[in-house]
Design a protein around this motif. Structure first.
Motif: not given
Length: 254
Positions: A6-16, A18-26
């Motif tokens: 709920h604090n990131t919905k304004h971010i179009r391309s989200l660097k997320y 998770h544990l040791s993994q980084t995902f780039h989520l549009t």
């Protein structure tokens, strides 16, 4: 630092992370569909599954999972990293606007021993006797039947499934009956020695709706204790205040 959805919905391309993994989520929060943005239930469920499920990267054949309402694809990516072959499903709009893009963009960055991920459209309002398991684009019929993906019919994921998951999908009464009818059909097609595991994450925004939905579930469900969810978050390096996530519940098949 990973923030609540709920604090990131304004971010179009989200660097997320998770544990040791980084995902780039549009993602998209344009009001057209709830499924095109990241939601808190998906965050909590992905952390809990990573904590609860044993890695299966070296298990053959790989266990199969299907996700109903995959949205931006976070939980599907996490399950793939754990070694599951994952069928990520959602509406045509969600699949075409964010889900297929996110899976394609992040697949090369998954561990070498990760499971496969396939994306297909699934309309819960279509009866299971009309489902298609030999179409790389969709499970339920409709639209152009052409296949623009390289997956051959022999490699398409289908039942039996070892795991059925969903999050942030029960927010309107009109969804409850079609959703659980779909779960029932998938479970019935996946009966082997034991039934598939089923996990459901939800936010209790409307207690009456949620209580009614859970009462109509086709399988007996039990809530995962909050202390186990908290432990999963701690293991994942999440240091949110409890007030940020305590409205999320995870339910599993008994």
């Amino acid at each position: 630092m990973t923030l609540p959805a709920h604090n990131t919905k304004h971010i179009r391309s989200l660097k997320y992370t998770h544990l040791s993994q980084t995902f780039h989520l549009t993602q998209s929060d344009d009001g057209r569909s709830n499924g095109t943005a990241l939601w808190l239930g998906g965050q909590i469920l992905s952390l809990y599954l990573a904590y609860h499920l044993k890695p299966t990267a070296h298990k053959q054949p790989r266990p199969r999972a299907i996700e109903l309402g995959s949205g931006v694809g976070l939980t599907a990516l996490v399950l793939s990293a754990l070694g599951y072959d994952v069928l990520a499903t959602d509406t045509p709009h969600v699949c075409n606007s964010v889900l297929r893009h996110n899976i394609t963009a992040n697949r090369p960055h998954l561990p070498a021993n990760a499971g496969s991920i396939q994306v297909r459209e699934l309309d819960w309002n279509v009866e299971s006797d009309r489902w298609l398991w030999n179409d790389a684009m969709r499970i339920t019929p409709g639209g152009d039947a052409s296949n623009n993906y390289e997956t051959s019919a022999e490699d398409l994921l289908g039942p039996p499934f070892d795991l059925i998951i969903s999050s942030d999908t029960l927010y309107d009464t009109s969804l409850v009956e079609p959703f659980f009818r779909t779960v029932r059909a998938l479970a019935a097609s996946s009966l082997q020695i034991k039934p598939p595991m089923f996990f459901l994450a939800l936010e209790r925004r409307d207690p009456q709706l949620i209580d009614g939905a859970l009462a109509s579930a086709p399988v007996p469900l039990m809530r995962v204790p909050m202390k186990k969810v908290r432990k999963a978050l701690e293991r994942g390096g999440i240091e949110w205040d409890t007030s940020e996530w305590e409205g999320v519940e995870i339910w599993r098949q008994v």
